[in-house]
Design an enzyme around this catalytic site. Structure first.
Site, PDB file in Angstrom:
ATOM      1  N   ASP A   1      23.291  19.904  47.655  1.00 57.90           N
ATOM      2  CA  ASP A   1      22.088  20.111  46.856  1.00 57.90           C
ATOM      3  C   ASP A   1      21.116  18.972  47.146  1.00 57.90           C
ATOM      4  OD1 ASP A   1      21.712  21.955  44.034  1.00 57.90           O
ATOM      5  OD2 ASP A   1      20.278  20.331  44.351  1.00 57.90           O
TER       6      ASP A   1
ATOM      7  N   ARG B   1      22.616  15.956  40.210  1.00 58.67           N
ATOM      8  CA  ARG B   1      23.462  17.130  39.995  1.00 58.67           C
ATOM      9  C   ARG B   1      24.779  16.976  40.762  1.00 58.67           C
ATOM     10  NH1 ARG B   1      21.050  23.279  39.335  1.00 58.67           N
ATOM     11  NH2 ARG B   1      21.388  23.132  37.126  1.00 58.67           N
TER      12      ARG B   1
ATOM     13  N   GLU C   1      25.102  37.896  43.363  1.00 59.30           N
ATOM     14  CA  GLU C   1      26.085  37.471  42.368  1.00 59.30           C
ATOM     15  C   GLU C   1      25.812  38.183  41.043  1.00 59.30           C
ATOM     16  OE1 GLU C   1      28.929  35.672  42.720  1.00 59.30           O
ATOM     17  OE2 GLU C   1      29.052  36.595  40.741  1.00 59.30           O
TER      18      GLU C   1
ATOM     19  N   ALA D   1      27.866  36.561  34.667  1.00 58.70           N
ATOM     20  CA  ALA D   1      27.037  36.236  33.508  1.00 58.70           C
ATOM     21  C   ALA D   1      27.455  34.860  33.015  1.00 58.70           C
ATOM     22  CB  ALA D   1      27.221  37.278  32.412  1.00 58.70           C
TER      23      ALA D   1
ATOM     24  N   LYS E   1      20.886  44.381  43.215  1.00 57.79           N
ATOM     25  CA  LYS E   1      20.948  43.237  42.291  1.00 57.79           C
ATOM     26  C   LYS E   1      19.784  43.299  41.297  1.00 57.79           C
ATOM     27  CE  LYS E   1      21.651  39.495  40.236  1.00 57.79           C
ATOM     28  NZ  LYS E   1      22.729  39.303  39.266  1.00 57.79           N
TER      29      LYS E   1
ATOM     30  N   ASN F   1      20.226  44.141  37.068  1.00 62.02           N
ATOM     31  CA  ASN F   1      19.676  43.347  35.970  1.00 62.02           C
ATOM     32  C   ASN F   1      18.641  44.144  35.177  1.00 62.02           C
ATOM     33  OD1 ASN F   1      21.272  41.159  36.287  1.00 62.02           O
ATOM     34  ND2 ASN F   1      19.707  39.790  37.100  1.00 62.02           N
TER      35      ASN F   1
ATOM     36  N   CYS G   1      17.278  34.997  34.432  1.00 61.97           N
ATOM     37  CA  CYS G   1      17.147  36.048  35.447  1.00 61.97           C
ATOM     38  C   CYS G   1      16.547  37.377  34.994  1.00 61.97           C
ATOM     39  CB  CYS G   1      18.497  36.288  36.102  1.00 61.97           C
ATOM     40  SG  CYS G   1      19.022  34.851  37.036  1.00 61.97           S
TER      41      CYS G   1
HETATM   42  P1  NAD Z   1      19.804  26.686  39.608  1.00 58.54           P
HETATM   43  O1  NAD Z   1      18.404  26.276  39.431  1.00 58.54           O
HETATM   44  O2  NAD Z   1      20.821  26.359  38.554  1.00 58.54           O
HETATM   45  O3  NAD Z   1      20.385  26.095  40.986  1.00 58.54           O
HETATM   46  C1  NAD Z   1      19.689  26.117  42.179  1.00 58.54           C
HETATM   47  C2  NAD Z   1      19.972  24.793  42.899  1.00 58.54           C
HETATM   48  O4  NAD Z   1      19.406  24.867  44.216  1.00 58.54           O
HETATM   49  C3  NAD Z   1      19.351  23.570  42.229  1.00 58.54           C
HETATM   50  O5  NAD Z   1      20.360  22.628  41.925  1.00 58.54           O
HETATM   51  C4  NAD Z   1      18.364  23.033  43.272  1.00 58.54           C
HETATM   52  O6  NAD Z   1      18.263  21.622  43.271  1.00 58.54           O
HETATM   53  C5  NAD Z   1      18.973  23.547  44.558  1.00 58.54           C
HETATM   54  N1  NAD Z   1      18.039  23.600  45.683  1.00 58.54           N
HETATM   55  C6  NAD Z   1      16.773  24.101  45.718  1.00 58.54           C
HETATM   56  N2  NAD Z   1      16.254  23.994  46.959  1.00 58.54           N
HETATM   57  C7  NAD Z   1      17.218  23.392  47.729  1.00 58.54           C
HETATM   58  C8  NAD Z   1      17.283  23.022  49.098  1.00 58.54           C
HETATM   59  N3  NAD Z   1      16.264  23.228  49.935  1.00 58.54           N
HETATM   60  N4  NAD Z   1      18.422  22.444  49.543  1.00 58.54           N
HETATM   61  C9  NAD Z   1      19.469  22.229  48.705  1.00 58.54           C
HETATM   62  N5  NAD Z   1      19.466  22.582  47.401  1.00 58.54           N
HETATM   63  C10 NAD Z   1      18.351  23.155  46.917  1.00 58.54           C
HETATM   64  O7  NAD Z   1      19.784  28.263  39.852  1.00 58.54           O
HETATM   65  P2  NAD Z   1      20.956  29.312  39.557  1.00 58.54           P
HETATM   66  O8  NAD Z   1      20.926  29.718  38.124  1.00 58.54           O
HETATM   67  O9  NAD Z   1      22.210  28.822  40.163  1.00 58.54           O
HETATM   68  O10 NAD Z   1      20.415  30.556  40.386  1.00 58.54           O
HETATM   69  C11 NAD Z   1      20.439  30.569  41.798  1.00 58.54           C
HETATM   70  C12 NAD Z   1      20.161  31.977  42.267  1.00 58.54           C
HETATM   71  O11 NAD Z   1      21.201  32.850  41.794  1.00 58.54           O
HETATM   72  C13 NAD Z   1      18.864  32.588  41.737  1.00 58.54           C
HETATM   73  O12 NAD Z   1      18.309  33.387  42.738  1.00 58.54           O
HETATM   74  C14 NAD Z   1      19.312  33.435  40.566  1.00 58.54           C
HETATM   75  O13 NAD Z   1      18.437  34.524  40.351  1.00 58.54           O
HETATM   76  C15 NAD Z   1      20.650  33.938  41.042  1.00 58.54           C
HETATM   77  N6  NAD Z   1      21.603  34.259  39.970  1.00 58.54           N
HETATM   78  C16 NAD Z   1      21.748  33.455  38.886  1.00 58.54           C
HETATM   79  C17 NAD Z   1      22.695  33.751  37.914  1.00 58.54           C
HETATM   80  C18 NAD Z   1      22.899  32.885  36.716  1.00 58.54           C
HETATM   81  O14 NAD Z   1      23.703  33.252  35.853  1.00 58.54           O
HETATM   82  N7  NAD Z   1      22.244  31.755  36.576  1.00 58.54           N
HETATM   83  C19 NAD Z   1      23.520  34.872  38.079  1.00 58.54           C
HETATM   84  C20 NAD Z   1      23.354  35.677  39.207  1.00 58.54           C
HETATM   85  C21 NAD Z   1      22.401  35.360  40.151  1.00 58.54           C
HETATM   86  C1  UGA Z   2      22.873  38.523  33.357  1.00 62.16           C
HETATM   87  C2  UGA Z   2      23.747  39.684  33.859  1.00 62.16           C
HETATM   88  O1  UGA Z   2      24.600  40.102  32.803  1.00 62.16           O
HETATM   89  C3  UGA Z   2      24.584  39.252  35.053  1.00 62.16           C
HETATM   90  O2  UGA Z   2      25.301  40.365  35.563  1.00 62.16           O
HETATM   91  C4  UGA Z   2      23.662  38.690  36.143  1.00 62.16           C
HETATM   92  O3  UGA Z   2      24.407  38.224  37.233  1.00 62.16           O
HETATM   93  C5  UGA Z   2      22.841  37.558  35.570  1.00 62.16           C
HETATM   94  O4  UGA Z   2      22.075  38.043  34.428  1.00 62.16           O
HETATM   95  C6  UGA Z   2      21.819  36.999  36.530  1.00 62.16           C
HETATM   96  O5  UGA Z   2      21.432  37.645  37.465  1.00 62.16           O
HETATM   97  O6  UGA Z   2      21.411  35.872  36.216  1.00 62.16           O
HETATM   98  P1  UGA Z   2      23.267  36.391  31.851  1.00 62.16           P
HETATM   99  O7  UGA Z   2      21.780  36.375  31.790  1.00 62.16           O
HETATM  100  O8  UGA Z   2      23.959  35.146  32.228  1.00 62.16           O
HETATM  101  O9  UGA Z   2      23.749  37.519  32.886  1.00 62.16           O
HETATM  102  O10 UGA Z   2      23.874  36.859  30.439  1.00 62.16           O
HETATM  103  P2  UGA Z   2      23.944  38.263  29.687  1.00 62.16           P
HETATM  104  O11 UGA Z   2      25.236  38.363  29.032  1.00 62.16           O
HETATM  105  O12 UGA Z   2      23.522  39.382  30.545  1.00 62.16           O
HETATM  106  O13 UGA Z   2      22.859  38.083  28.538  1.00 62.16           O
HETATM  107  C7  UGA Z   2      21.467  38.054  28.833  1.00 62.16           C
HETATM  108  C8  UGA Z   2      20.692  38.030  27.529  1.00 62.16           C
HETATM  109  O14 UGA Z   2      20.780  39.293  26.875  1.00 62.16           O
HETATM  110  C9  UGA Z   2      21.188  36.995  26.528  1.00 62.16           C
HETATM  111  O15 UGA Z   2      20.101  36.401  25.878  1.00 62.16           O
HETATM  112  C10 UGA Z   2      22.008  37.824  25.569  1.00 62.16           C
HETATM  113  O16 UGA Z   2      22.134  37.239  24.306  1.00 62.16           O
HETATM  114  C11 UGA Z   2      21.190  39.094  25.523  1.00 62.16           C
HETATM  115  N1  UGA Z   2      21.954  40.281  25.094  1.00 62.16           N
HETATM  116  C12 UGA Z   2      23.031  40.691  25.804  1.00 62.16           C
HETATM  117  C13 UGA Z   2      21.525  41.001  23.986  1.00 62.16           C
HETATM  118  O17 UGA Z   2      20.510  40.648  23.345  1.00 62.16           O
HETATM  119  N2  UGA Z   2      22.232  42.117  23.610  1.00 62.16           N
HETATM  120  C14 UGA Z   2      23.321  42.535  24.293  1.00 62.16           C
HETATM  121  O18 UGA Z   2      23.912  43.568  23.906  1.00 62.16           O
HETATM  122  C15 UGA Z   2      23.731  41.803  25.420  1.00 62.16           C
END
Ligand code: NAD
Ligand code: UGA
Length: 482
Positions: free
Chosen positions: A60, A65, A184, A187, A243, A247, A299
């Site tokens: 990273d 971090r 990915e 949740a 994806k 969502n 997201c």
């Molecule tokens: P995040 O912000 O927590 O992490 C991203 C990381 O990438 C940061 O630590 C940042 O410093 C690093 N970064 C950015 N540019 C960089 C570079 N050039 N080289 C090295 N590191 C670099 O984000 P996240 O929540 O992990 O989400 C990442 C992706 O996954 C997003 O596209 C998001 O939509 C997707 N996603 C997130 C979730 C979730 O639950 N948070 C679930 C499914 C998919």
């Molecule tokens: C969501 C999806 O569930 C994941 O599959 C996906 O990978 C992820 O987004 C992503 O792309 O970031 P997440 O946002 O971590 O996951 O959590 P969720 O459980 O989906 O909840 C999202 C929001 O909806 C929360 O604020 C939750 O409280 C709310 N929620 C969920 C409701 O208000 N009602 C419900 O019945 C369920």
């Protein structure tokens, strides 16, 4: 020219002289993940945990971090994560800031950088900001000295893999790249269980012999612990789009329920009775039907807006408007919650002390990105209420979110202390321990009349009413003493 896959396959390429000369590696594969966030960290920890034969390195640009990932105090709270990291870290899981070395040493690179909504220029407020993604692609090209498989882990607009491929292949160093899409679906709060036992793993590849070989390398990694029938494959554009659509469908369900919750409040119906009846239809299903103060998280909103932007780009106005409605209802739900508080508390909140129970966007995480609590807190401060915020894991993030906001806000870890002297509690996050608090005791310490606004419908509303609270759930008739 060799494809990236031949480089990566190792044993299977025996007979190809240039590959047999490759120095012997202590690990079967060298996997790199760029981006050590909520997805990169837990996902790679799980791969390393399940596959000791692979070396997994997570890099990273943020040294703090990385230092946290290497400490006993991980940068994110996620049930079960500590155990998985501790089991693999130092064995075959490594966190580092050495991006150049990481790229050089690896044969499979996951890219899991952030892809937030763009805040400037064309598409501001809608399109995905791909600057981190673009920069990563250029770094991979610059530092690669051997063929690689690149795996899109971040959520990206459909057709991003094409842009990635163009950036990667414009060099003249003879290195080959195969780009796969592997979105990915974890949740937060249940990330470890989702990664260990996912509903499905989706791998999109180009429909060419090289694309299929690269896809099979990734299938083989996941097949170490995931049943083969849960690993599904598709073309790369379907995978990228799936994806966003997954969502959008999940968020749409919540907006549908929340829209009906408004009607329930007018019609004296009970949203939980309605969703129980509707959800028992096996075609609908009972999950993800909880009415709430609104969905949050980093997201849902960004991915729907991205979908809307793409639809508008392709001139699909009606389709774009349809999905935009999901976000509009979510905003409406948050505003409705505030206006209800204002109205039932005699049309003024000025100088009133109000406690927010929870600030995280959902339970079992410290993440507050796009949490409905942020908007609620800001609107309450606009109404000149004095806020007290409590949350078991998200207080530090709450402080960052509200930094510089005009108004009075204090942060108190203990919910009993936080509620004392308040005239209202607004429950923002469904932390299970909020169900088990002694509300008799809390009621005694509050200013009367005392109000509870249950933004998650998790509390015992009749019990609270009996204690003396005026209770306002979501999508149910209120229980008042006036
Ligand atoms: P995040 O912000 O927590 O992490 C991203 C990381 O990438 C940061 O630590 C940042 O410093 C690093 N970064 C950015 N540019 C960089 C570079 N050039 N080289 C090295 N590191 C670099 O984000 P996240 O929540 O992990 O989400 C990442 C992706 O996954 C997003 O596209 C998001 O939509 C997707 N996603 C997130 C979730 C979730 O639950 N948070 C679930 C499914 C998919
Ligand atoms: C969501 C999806 O569930 C994941 O599959 C996906 O990978 C992820 O987004 C992503 O792309 O970031 P997440 O946002 O971590 O996951 O959590 P969720 O459980 O989906 O909840 C999202 C929001 O909806 C929360 O604020 C939750 O409280 C709310 N929620 C969920 C409701 O208000 N009602 C419900 O019945 C369920």
């Amino acid at each position: 020219m060799l494809t990236s896959v031949q480089n990566v396959l190792g044993d299977e390429t025996r007979g190809l002289p240039h590959l047999e000369m490759k120095p012997k590696m202590p690990f079967k594969r060298n996997i790199l993940c760029i981006g050590a966030g909520y997805v990169g960290g837990p996902t790679m920890a799980m791969i390393a945990f399940k596959c000791p034969q692979y070396k997994v390195t997570v890099v990273d640009i943020n040294p703090e971090r990385i230092a946290q990932w290497n400490s006993d105090n991980l940068p994110i709270y996620e049930p079960g994560l500590d155990e998985v990291v501790k089991a693999a870290r130092g064995r075959n899981l490594f966190f580092s800031t050495e991006i150049e070395k990481g790229i050089q040493d690896s044969d499979v690179i996951f890219v899991s950088v952030n892809t937030p909504t763009k805040t400037f220029g064309a598409g501001a407020g809608m399109a995905a900001d791909l600057q981190y993604w673009d920069k990563t692609a250029r770094e991979i090209r610059k530092y690669s000295q051997s063929n690689k498989i690149i795996v899109e882990k971040s959520t990206l607009p459909v057709k991003t893999a094409q842009a990635m491929e163009r950036i990667l292949t414009c060099g003249d160093n003879g290195v080959c790249f195969d780009v796969l899409s592997n979105p990915e679906f974890l949740a937060e709060g249940t990330a470890i269980q989702d990664l260990e036992n996912p509903d499905r793993v989706l791998i999109g590849s180009s429909q060419t012999p090289e694309g299929f070989l690269a896809r099979d390398v990734l299938v083989e990694i996941y097949a170490n612990w995931i049943p083969r029938d849960k690993i599904i494959t598709s073309n790369i554009w379907s995978s990228e789009l799936s994806k966003l659509v997954a969502n959008a469908f999940l968020a749409q369900r919540i907006s549908s329920v929340n829209a009906i919750s408004a009607l329930c409040e007018k019609a004296d119906a009970d949203i939980q009775e309605v969703t129980r009846a509707v959800g028992m239809d096996s075609r609908v299903g009972s999950k993800f039907l909880n009415a709430s103060v609104g969905f949050g998280g980093s997201c849902f909103k960004k991915d729907i807006l991205n979908l809307v932007y793409i639809c508008r780009y392709y001139d699909l106005k009606e389709v774009a408007d349809y999905w935009e409605g999901v976000v509009k209802i979510n905003d409406y739900q948050k505003e409705r919650f505030i206006l209800n508080m204002l109205q039932v508390m005699f049309n003024t909140l000025a100088g009133k002390k109000i406690c927010l129970f929870g600030f995280a966007f959902k339970a079992d995480t410290g993440d507050t990105r796009e949490s409905p609590a942020i908007r609620i807190a800001k609107r309450l401060m606009e109404e000149k209420a004095d806020l007290v915020i409590t949350d078991p894991k998200a207080i530090n993030n709450a402080k960052d979110d509200l930094e510089g906001e005009p108004g009075n806000v204090s942060y108190v870890e203990d919910p009993y202390e936080a509620a004392a002297g308040c005239c209202a509690i607004a429950l923002m996050t469904e932390w299970s321990h909020y169900k088990r608090l002694d509300y008799e005791k809390i009621f005694q310490t509050m200013v009367k009349p005392a109000f509870i606004f249950d933004g998650r419908n998790i509390l015992d509303h009749h019990g609270l009413h009996k204690i003396g609270f005026n209770v306002f759930p979501i999508g149910k008739p209120p229980l008042t003493h006036y």
